[in-house]
Design a protein around this motif. Structure first.
Motif, PDB file in Angstrom:
ATOM      1  N   TYR A 118       0.843  -1.201   0.000  1.00 51.24           N
ATOM      2  CA  TYR A 118       0.000   0.000   0.000  1.00 51.24           C
ATOM      3  C   TYR A 118       0.876   1.248   0.000  1.00 51.24           C
ATOM      4  CZ  TYR A 118      -3.450  -3.464   1.461  1.00 51.24           C
ATOM      5  OH  TYR A 118      -4.238  -4.569   1.546  1.00 51.24           O
ATOM      6  N   GLY A 119       1.975   1.191   0.749  1.00 59.09           N
ATOM      7  CA  GLY A 119       2.873   2.332   0.786  1.00 59.09           C
ATOM      8  C   GLY A 119       3.547   2.591  -0.556  1.00 59.09           C
ATOM      9  N   ARG A 120       3.693   1.527  -1.351  1.00 59.66           N
ATOM     10  CA  ARG A 120       4.293   1.675  -2.688  1.00 59.66           C
ATOM     11  C   ARG A 120       3.236   2.000  -3.749  1.00 59.66           C
ATOM     12  NH1 ARG A 120       6.996  -2.964  -0.726  1.00 59.66           N
ATOM     13  NH2 ARG A 120       5.624  -4.322  -1.969  1.00 59.66           N
ATOM     14  N   ARG A 121       2.029   2.256  -3.321  1.00 57.06           N
ATOM     15  CA  ARG A 121       0.917   2.605  -4.203  1.00 57.06           C
ATOM     16  C   ARG A 121       0.571   1.467  -5.171  1.00 57.06           C
ATOM     17  NH1 ARG A 121       0.031   8.625  -5.426  1.00 57.06           N
ATOM     18  NH2 ARG A 121       0.856   9.648  -3.571  1.00 57.06           N
ATOM     19  N   GLU A 122       0.719   0.255  -4.698  1.00 59.34           N
ATOM     20  CA  GLU A 122       0.358  -0.890  -5.536  1.00 59.34           C
ATOM     21  C   GLU A 122      -1.119  -1.268  -5.381  1.00 59.34           C
ATOM     22  OE1 GLU A 122       3.020  -4.045  -4.588  1.00 59.34           O
ATOM     23  OE2 GLU A 122       4.823  -2.855  -5.015  1.00 59.34           O
ATOM     24  N   GLY A 123      -1.798  -0.646  -4.458  1.00 60.54           N
ATOM     25  CA  GLY A 123      -3.216  -0.935  -4.253  1.00 60.54           C
ATOM     26  C   GLY A 123      -3.774  -0.157  -3.079  1.00 60.54           C
ATOM     27  N   MET A 124      -5.022  -0.444  -2.766  1.00 61.90           N
ATOM     28  CA  MET A 124      -5.720   0.181  -1.633  1.00 61.90           C
ATOM     29  C   MET A 124      -6.462  -0.890  -0.843  1.00 61.90           C
ATOM     30  SD  MET A 124      -7.629   3.512  -3.220  1.00 61.90           S
ATOM     31  CE  MET A 124      -6.767   4.761  -4.178  1.00 61.90           C
ATOM     32  N   ALA A 125      -6.711  -0.582   0.410  1.00 60.82           N
ATOM     33  CA  ALA A 125      -7.537  -1.447   1.260  1.00 60.82           C
ATOM     34  C   ALA A 125      -8.561  -0.581   1.978  1.00 60.82           C
ATOM     35  CB  ALA A 125      -6.678  -2.204   2.264  1.00 60.82           C
ATOM     36  N   ALA A 126      -9.598  -1.225   2.448  1.00 60.21           N
ATOM     37  CA  ALA A 126     -10.613  -0.518   3.242  1.00 60.21           C
ATOM     38  C   ALA A 126     -11.152  -1.459   4.301  1.00 60.21           C
ATOM     39  CB  ALA A 126     -11.746   0.000   2.360  1.00 60.21           C
ATOM     40  N   MET A 127     -11.458  -0.897   5.438  1.00 61.77           N
ATOM     41  CA  MET A 127     -12.070  -1.638   6.544  1.00 61.77           C
ATOM     42  C   MET A 127     -13.353  -0.918   6.949  1.00 61.77           C
ATOM     43  SD  MET A 127      -8.630  -2.299   8.796  1.00 61.77           S
ATOM     44  CE  MET A 127      -8.105  -0.587   8.575  1.00 61.77           C
ATOM     45  N   ALA A 128     -14.341  -1.685   7.375  1.00 62.62           N
ATOM     46  CA  ALA A 128     -15.611  -1.071   7.777  1.00 62.62           C
ATOM     47  C   ALA A 128     -16.226  -1.830   8.941  1.00 62.62           C
ATOM     48  CB  ALA A 128     -16.586  -1.032   6.602  1.00 62.62           C
ATOM     49  N   VAL A 129     -16.899  -1.104   9.776  1.00 63.40           N
ATOM     50  CA  VAL A 129     -17.683  -1.676  10.869  1.00 63.40           C
ATOM     51  C   VAL A 129     -19.113  -1.167  10.712  1.00 63.40           C
ATOM     52  CG1 VAL A 129     -18.021  -1.798  13.361  1.00 63.40           C
ATOM     53  CG2 VAL A 129     -15.701  -1.773  12.417  1.00 63.40           C
ATOM     54  N   ALA A 130     -20.062  -2.080  10.694  1.00 64.92           N
ATOM     55  CA  ALA A 130     -21.478  -1.707  10.540  1.00 64.92           C
ATOM     56  C   ALA A 130     -22.272  -2.219  11.733  1.00 64.92           C
ATOM     57  CB  ALA A 130     -22.040  -2.278   9.244  1.00 64.92           C
ATOM     58  N   THR A 131     -23.106  -1.376  12.274  1.00 66.36           N
ATOM     59  CA  THR A 131     -24.002  -1.758  13.367  1.00 66.36           C
ATOM     60  C   THR A 131     -25.432  -1.722  12.861  1.00 66.36           C
ATOM     61  OG1 THR A 131     -22.487  -0.842  15.010  1.00 66.36           O
ATOM     62  CG2 THR A 131     -24.755  -1.222  15.715  1.00 66.36           C
ATOM     63  N   ILE A 132     -26.153  -2.809  13.108  1.00 63.06           N
ATOM     64  CA  ILE A 132     -27.537  -2.913  12.640  1.00 63.06           C
ATOM     65  C   ILE A 132     -28.440  -3.286  13.809  1.00 63.06           C
ATOM     66  CG2 ILE A 132     -26.819  -3.532  10.299  1.00 63.06           C
ATOM     67  CD1 ILE A 132     -27.481  -6.431  10.949  1.00 63.06           C
ATOM     68  N   GLU A 133     -29.724  -3.053  13.629  1.00 68.16           N
ATOM     69  CA  GLU A 133     -30.672  -3.303  14.714  1.00 68.16           C
ATOM     70  C   GLU A 133     -31.942  -3.922  14.141  1.00 68.16           C
ATOM     71  OE1 GLU A 133     -32.471  -0.779  18.460  1.00 68.16           O
ATOM     72  OE2 GLU A 133     -32.264   0.238  16.537  1.00 68.16           O
ATOM     73  N   ARG A 134     -32.507  -4.856  14.915  1.00 69.85           N
ATOM     74  CA  ARG A 134     -33.806  -5.432  14.535  1.00 69.85           C
ATOM     75  C   ARG A 134     -34.762  -5.260  15.707  1.00 69.85           C
ATOM     76  NH1 ARG A 134     -33.745 -11.187  11.834  1.00 69.85           N
ATOM     77  NH2 ARG A 134     -32.791 -11.798  13.820  1.00 69.85           N
TER      78      ARG A 134
END
Length: 385
Positions: free
Chosen positions: A365-381
């Motif tokens: 990633y530091g060499r600009r060879e790609g990207m990453a992403a992380m996500a946290v989702a909270t849902i309710e029922r």
């Protein structure tokens, strides 16, 4: 041997009278209202007793003419009740085996008696012959008389709960001559001169009497879950490839390789939402082997995930995502991304948070060879009763 008797023979008249006009007529028997995990109120009460390690069997006293509605293959018995609580309790206790040393009597309208409370009652009943869980009242109590009212000493006032426990011979004797005025079995024991031990009750051991009492259980039955998503895409060698992040295009920036539009940020969010609802992952629903997803806008995947969640009764509470990339600078486009994502999720933009960080020049990633992403989702029922 300890046996429990579940009293379910009441008429539910007070509950029925308290229901709003919009409440279906066929759901005005409170014990048949479905609460946690689709169980009816009486089923939840039965299972709370049957699952307790110190209870060997549970029998059910049902309303007259409604025995089939309370059928359980694992019940010790299911029998019709009488015209009063005392009569129904007597019928139930008489059905218990003579080998039972302790008999618990529990209101079917209390679906969640805590295990520790049940254990306290059993222990005290073995020691004293009769025991009842009680909660000290916290409100000021006034006794109304003909010429006014007087304040009672609340330090000596307690509200009784169930299950109440008894030695079998004690409760049989007490109920034999009990009249219709008794409101619980402990009072029947007291009327024959018996002593009832008091153990600590539990505020969670609520009884459903009126429609408004469902609000507490509706809150308990609501469910909140959290899911985590992660995605990575390599840099594309196609100079015409667009860079799309969170549904927003960044003209002039190097794009990412992928079957769809390679929106790494949105993909991570989709996976977090699906994971929270136990609905699989993005590759399962939108495989990169399917030609119809070729160059597809990833907001379509987000919209589809939202619809899947909605179909299962879930709503989005919040999304927090982080982009790991050396480029581009999000700047004021961060809010544009939040709004685009929030629109597809049908939530206010303040429920979507987007962060970005670099890899400080380290690794791929530091060499600009790609990207990453992380996500946290909270849902309710929410509960549906």
């Amino acid at each position: 041997m300890t046996v429990a008797v579940l009293l379910a023979a009441g008429s539910s008249e007070r509950f029925a009278r308290s229901c709003p006009p919009s409440w279906p007529a066929d759901r005005r028997d409170k014990l048949q209202v479905r609460i946690e995990r689709g169980r009816t109120i009486w089923q939840a009460a039965f299972e709370s007793l049957a699952s307790h390690p110190e209870i060997d069997a549970v029998g059910i006293v049902a309303p007259k003419g409604k025995v089939e509605a309370f059928h359980r293959a694992d019940a010790l018995f299911v029998t019709e009740g009488g015209h009063s609580r005392a009569e129904s309790a007597q019928i139930g206790v008489s059905k218990t085996p003579e080998a039972a040393q302790i008999v618990l009597i529990h209101d079917a309208a209390r679906p969640n008696p805590p295990p520790a409370l049940i254990a306290r009652v059993i222990e005290a009943a073995k020691d004293s012959g009769a025991a009842a869980p009680c909660l000290q009242v916290t409100d000021t109590i006034r006794k109304v008389e003909e010429n006014g009212s007087v304040t009672l000493d609340r330090t000596r006032l307690f509200a009784a709960q169930t299950p109440q426990g008894f030695r079998r011979e004690v409760i049989l004797q007490a109920l034999e001559g009990a009249d219709e005025t008794i409101t619980d079995e402990a009072s029947a024991v007291e009327k024959i001169g018996g002593r009832v031990a008091i153990v600590d009750g539990d505020p969670a051991n609520r009884k459903i009497t009126t429609f408004d009492d469902l609000a507490y259980f509706r809150h308990r039955a609501s469910e909140v879950r959290t899911g985590v998503g992660y995605d990575v895409h390599a840099v594309s060698d196609d100079p015409a490839r667009r860079l799309v992040l969170g549904g927003v295009e960044f003209p002039g920036e190097v794009g990412l390789r992928g079957h769809s539009d390679a929106d790494v940020l949105t993909h991570a969010i989709v996976d977090a939402l699906l994971g929270a609802a136990s609905l699989g992952d993005i590759g399962q629903h939108f495989p990169d082997t399917d030609p119809k997803w070729k160059d597809c806008c990833s907001l379509h995947f987000l919209r589809a995930a939202r619809d899947m969640l909605s179909g299962a009764g879930w709503s989005v509470v919040s999304v927090d995502a982080t982009l790991v990339a050396e480029w581009p600078r999000l700047g004021d486009r961060r809010d544009t991304i939040r709004q685009a994502l929030a629109k597809e999720l049908a939530v206010p933009s303040e429920k979507v948070n987007i962060k970005a960080t670099t890899h400080e020049g380290l690794g791929a990633y530091g060499r600009r060879e790609g990207m990453a992403a992380m996500a946290v989702a909270t849902i309710e029922r929410q509960a549906t009763f």
